[in-house]
Write an enzyme that holds these catalytic residues in place. Structure first.
Site, short mmCIF file in Angstrom:
data_model
loop_
_atom_site.label_atom_id
_atom_site.label_comp_id
_atom_site.label_asym_id
_atom_site.label_seq_id
_atom_site.Cartn_x
_atom_site.Cartn_y
_atom_site.Cartn_z
N GLU A 268 0.82 -1.22 0.00
CA GLU A 268 0.00 0.00 0.00
C GLU A 268 0.85 1.27 0.00
O GLU A 268 0.58 2.22 0.74
CB GLU A 268 -0.98 0.00 1.19
CG GLU A 268 -2.05 -1.06 1.04
CD GLU A 268 -3.15 -0.98 2.10
OE1 GLU A 268 -3.19 0.01 2.86
OE2 GLU A 268 -3.96 -1.91 2.16
C1 LIG Z 1 3.11 -9.48 0.54
C2 LIG Z 1 2.69 -8.50 -0.50
C3 LIG Z 1 1.36 -8.36 -0.81
C4 LIG Z 1 0.96 -7.50 -1.84
N1 LIG Z 1 -0.35 -7.46 -2.23
C5 LIG Z 1 -0.67 -6.76 -3.36
C6 LIG Z 1 -1.99 -6.85 -3.91
O1 LIG Z 1 -2.87 -7.53 -3.38
N2 LIG Z 1 -2.25 -6.17 -5.05
C7 LIG Z 1 -1.31 -5.41 -5.67
O2 LIG Z 1 -1.58 -4.84 -6.71
N3 LIG Z 1 -0.06 -5.28 -5.16
C8 LIG Z 1 0.28 -5.95 -4.03
N4 LIG Z 1 1.56 -5.85 -3.51
C9 LIG Z 1 2.52 -4.98 -4.16
C10 LIG Z 1 2.99 -3.80 -3.34
O3 LIG Z 1 2.03 -2.80 -3.35
C11 LIG Z 1 4.35 -3.38 -3.93
O4 LIG Z 1 5.28 -4.34 -3.49
C12 LIG Z 1 4.75 -2.02 -3.54
O5 LIG Z 1 3.98 -1.08 -4.22
C13 LIG Z 1 6.23 -1.73 -3.82
O6 LIG Z 1 6.62 -2.16 -5.09
P1 LIG Z 1 7.95 -3.03 -5.24
O7 LIG Z 1 7.90 -4.12 -4.25
O8 LIG Z 1 8.10 -3.40 -6.67
O9 LIG Z 1 9.13 -2.07 -4.81
P2 LIG Z 1 9.85 -0.97 -5.70
O10 LIG Z 1 8.87 -0.11 -6.37
O11 LIG Z 1 10.89 -1.61 -6.52
O12 LIG Z 1 10.54 -0.08 -4.57
C14 LIG Z 1 11.73 -0.46 -3.91
C15 LIG Z 1 12.09 0.62 -2.89
O13 LIG Z 1 12.29 1.87 -3.54
C16 LIG Z 1 11.53 2.87 -2.89
N5 LIG Z 1 11.11 3.87 -3.86
C17 LIG Z 1 10.54 3.68 -5.08
N6 LIG Z 1 10.31 4.86 -5.66
C18 LIG Z 1 10.72 5.82 -4.80
C19 LIG Z 1 10.74 7.25 -4.82
N7 LIG Z 1 10.29 7.96 -5.82
N8 LIG Z 1 11.23 7.89 -3.75
C20 LIG Z 1 11.71 7.21 -2.70
N9 LIG Z 1 11.70 5.87 -2.63
C21 LIG Z 1 11.23 5.19 -3.66
C22 LIG Z 1 10.35 2.13 -2.28
O14 LIG Z 1 9.84 2.84 -1.17
C23 LIG Z 1 10.99 0.82 -1.86
O15 LIG Z 1 11.57 0.98 -0.60
C24 LIG Z 1 1.94 -6.70 -2.49
C25 LIG Z 1 3.29 -6.80 -2.12
C26 LIG Z 1 3.67 -7.69 -1.15
C27 LIG Z 1 5.12 -7.81 -0.81
#
Ligand SMILES: Cc1cc2nc3c(=O)[nH]c(=O)nc-3n(C[C@H](O)[C@H](O)[C@H](O)COP(=O)(O)OP(=O)(O)OC[C@H]3O[C@@H](n4cnc5c(N)ncnc54)[C@H](O)[C@@H]3O)c2cc1C
Length: 758
Positions: free
Chosen positions: A440
């Protein structure tokens, strides 16, 4: 020419023209995120002069008798069915009877109105249910929370057509359909709007009819409930290359309902997120065809998906994870206090050591603050608000502070929490923490980009109006609107400058506050910090403009101050709502001293790093001439907070209400029992210690204690010993995949023999 027309044409116009050229372009998705939801107490904090009577006039969130009965009936029944160890380590899933109970009991339909067969619960009731279940099993809590937060149910209720609501909501409410929501894809995580999942408008055959629809291709991952879902809410980008619905080709992000049995839908395997076995996994679609009326809200909602998602998130983000996190902190307070009282080292309960008091107080203070903020936010949601900035603050700080509380709880428990097994009541919560941090809106992004980035524009009294005026395609109308907002802004800034200066130089002594007995001074300090915040934020916006968005570290520090102002307001409201409990005052003091320290440090960091040094020097002179001066909670406050969780009391119960308590002679239940026995026999044990007798039988024989007292102290010793126990496993139980544990055992035996021989 009137004086206002003169002002507009000769003063405002050049500023307007200049500002239009320097205003960074705002993407549609940024604008939609900004416009989603509404503002509430955050807007008051942003004025620099919050009206405390408004905050205190909000009625605390309460439950109806029906909601209360559900919490003490079906929720308790569900909790009794949950064996977290078995779920995580043996079944790797909820047992079938639990799935069945959740579905039939309408746990998936808590927020769906009664007219559609749901439970029609308020946000607060939803929060209380998640809170209680999560203290029994995080897996069950996540399973229940997901269909009730961002997903098909919420989106249908807000944006669905009447037909869609009548078709799907009853099926979602009674668990005939299991929903999930697919936004995230491998290439688009935090930047979800950059997804490449597509839907092309075309004609196709659906259930034997030729209709206009969408041909979808997608790859989603991390989707909670995805592996078992029957109804997928899907976000994708819609295109109309053949202009079948209009002149535009790129229609934008759209959300639709995809029954997972449709041809072309592929539900993948399961992910294993931090050993949390709630259902989560990837899914794909290859040329899946749906009619246009499967778009949530119908054809008119083509391209409006992002706005719909942001609106739903503005409420949802303030409920699920904050509830789970507030429960986690309260659970940590109850268990860690109890354990620190039972566990003795150097003949003293470990909770009495000053070194342990510090983390204990941090856990207790965090539990107080988080639940206060949860209740205040639920009160706003119950009133129908969708405060986007506050829900971002809640998601970020609740999950972040739960991490601190659980880390502290682990440290205080030592090996007891490290060794996994059915008797470990903390390890799984510890492993679940990164999930809340990531989902989220991952926390780094939320802290650096959303809380202030969105808050500054959204909650600021004039900024959004100014930006809208600058972006207005009608230049004349834009100039008029800008003129009105800009000069009000200037007037406000001048007043704020003098206000911030006066309040800072007098230490907040005369800043406005309600009459709140011992807490009055805390309100004054918040009024003082609020005006300093409003001034510094304005100056940062003025000197950095759109570049502030890229200055994430500065933005994060402003966000921290705004967050503290909100969280501390909530703590004051809680103390007031709970009848100004004297026994809880140390907790309030802990929250205030910790929050004030953060606020002062963030001001100092901002002033040390603001690129315009002249403005920074003037601001420092005005609001922080002597630098950051608050040191955090005193040792005496820390000691009081720690004591509060080390003994049974009404204050301890107030701090940790409505957690799940199931009598099952396992970890938590044993702990509670032992805690009561040990504290009940404390005076007897003390007499024995004074007489330097450690064996209760000897103490009875010597007449130091009576036989009844001997039995009492023996029961306490026995119960404490049971709590201190940890699990161990036969080698083959830990390596079920290894067919030949005996061979491994033999290998080590031979190795030992060889070593001995050499
Ligand atoms: C257990 C689990 C359940 C989930 N359930 C769902 C679901 O039901 N439906 C769904 O659609 N998604 C779901 N997600 C996805 C979740 O919303 C994403 O994992 C999340 O949005 C982050 O994306 P990412 O993991 O690819 O990290 P990335 O986007 O690769 O980010 C990696 C890091 O970089 C940081 N970062 C990225 N951009 C910036 C910026 N501009 N400034 C500062 N920091 C930044 C982030 O904060 C993070 O710390 C789930 C994820 C998990 C792990």
């Amino acid at each position: 020419m009137s004086s206002s027309a003169l002002r507009r044409d000769f003063l405002t116009k050049p500023i307007f023209s200049w500002a239009r050229t320097v205003l960074p372009p705002m993407s549609d998705t940024e604008r939609e995120a900004l416009e989603a939801g509404d503002v509430w107490w955050d807007a008051d904090l942003f004025t620099g002069n919050p009206d405390w009577s408004k905050l205190l006039a909000n009625a605390p969130a309460t439950l109806t008798s029906e909601e209360e009965a559900f919490l003490n009936g079906p929720v308790d029944e569900l909790c009794a069915m949950l064996d977290d160890w078995k779920i995580n380590w043996e079944l790797r899933d909820l047992p079938p009877e639990v799935w069945d109970f959740i579905r039939r009991g309408k746990f998936f339909g808590m927020i769906i109105p009664k007219e559609y067969g749901g439970l029609g619960f308020s946000p607060y009731a939803h929060s209380e249910v998640v809170r209680k279940i999560s203290t029994r099993s995080v897996v069950a809590a996540v399973t229940v929370m997901v269909p009730n937060s961002l997903g098909p149910g919420e989106l249908l209720m807000r944006f669905g057509t009447k037909d869609q609501q009548q078709t799907w909501l009853p099926r979602l409410a009674d668990g005939r359909e299991i929903p999930c929501f697919g936004l995230t894809s491998p290439e688009a995580g935090s930047d979800a709007a950059s997804m490449i999942d597509s839907g092309v408008i075309c004609k196709g055959t659906f259930e034997g009819r030729e209709v206009l629809g969408l041909r979808l291709n997608w790859h989603k991952r991390y989707i909670t409930l995805g592996p078992v879902a029957t109804l997928l809410g899907l976000a994708f980008k819609a295109y109309d290359p053949d202009h079948l619905v209009g002149t535009q080709q790129d229609l934008g992000i759209t959300v639709a309902l995809i029954p997972t049995h449709l041809p072309g839908v592929a539900i993948g395997n399961r992910h294993l997120p931090s050993m949390q076995v709630f259902q989560n996994g990837p899914n794909w679609g290859r040329d899946v065809f749906i009619p246009l009326d499967y778009i949530i809200g119908g054809r008119e909602r083509l391209g409006q998906g992002w706005k719909m998602l942001m609106t739903a998130l503005a409420a949802g983000r303030g409920i699920s994870l904050p509830s789970l996190s507030a429960a986690g902190a309260a659970y940590a307070a109850r268990t860690t206090g109890a354990y620190a009282r039972i566990r003795e080292q150097f003949n003293v309960p470990i909770g009495k050591f000053e070194g342990v008091e510090e983390p204990l107080a941090r856990i207790a203070g965090t539990a107080y603050l988080l639940d206060a903020a949860r209740r205040l936010t639920c009160a706003a949601l119950n009133q129908g608000h969708h405060p986007a900035v506050i829900s971002g603050i809640m998601k970020l700080h609740a999950t972040e502070r739960m991490r601190i509380a659980i880390d502290d709880a682990m440290d205080v428990h030592g090996g007891k929490a490290v060794i996994d097994g059915p008797q470990n009541y903390l390890g799984n919560l510890y492993r679940s923490v990164p999930v809340g941090i990531t989902v989220e809106g991952a926390n780094i992004l939320t802290r650096n980009l959303i809380v202030f980035g969105q808050g500054a524009i959204r909650a600021h009294p004039y900024l959004l109006a100014e930006m809208n005026a600058l972006a207005d395609a009608d230049r004349v109308r834009g100039l008029d609107a800008f003129d009105a907002a800009f000069w009000k802004h200037v007037g406000h800034s001048v007043v704020t400058l003098f206000r911030a200066w006066g309040r800072s130089w007098t230490g907040g002594a005369f800043a406005p506050a309600p009459d709140a007995a011992e807490a009055t001074g805390f309100y004054r300090q918040l009024s003082r910090y609020s005006s300093a915040f409003a001034l510094c934020a304005d100056m940062a916006l003025l000197t950095l403009g759109g570049a502030l968005k890229r200055k994430e570290m500065l933005s994060a520090r402003f966000g921290d101050i705004l967050s503290e102002l909100y969280l501390l307001s909530a703590a004051l409201k809680r103390w007031q709502d709970e009848g100004r409990q004297q026994a809880d005052f140390a907790l309030l003091e802990w929250c205030m001293a910790s929050g004030f320290k953060t606020i002062e440090n963030r001001f100092a960091e901002i002033l040390a790093n603001l690129p315009n040094r002249l403005v920074a020097v003037v601001l420092r002179f005005l609001v922080q001439p002597f630098g950051a001066r608050v040191l955090g909670p005193s040792d005496a406050v820390i000691h009081h907070c720690a004591q509060l969780v080390l003994e049974p009391s009404a204050a301890r119960d107030r701090l940790t209400p409505n957690l799940s308590h199931i009598e099952d002679d396992r970890g938590l239940s044993r702990l509670e029992k032992a805690f009561l026995l040990v504290t009940g026999a404390a005076e007897i044990a003390k007499r024995m210690r004074t007489a330097h007798v450690s064996d209760w039988r000897e103490a009875v024989a010597k007449g130091i204690i009576t036989q009844t007292e001997g039995n009492q102290v023996a029961a306490a010793f026995e119960a404490a010993a049971k709590v201190i126990e940890v699990d161990d496993f036969a080698p083959e139980a830990l390596s079920p995949q290894t067919k030949k544990p005996a061979e491994v055992h033999q290998f080590f035996q031979e190795l030992g023999e060889k070593r001995a021989a050499s």
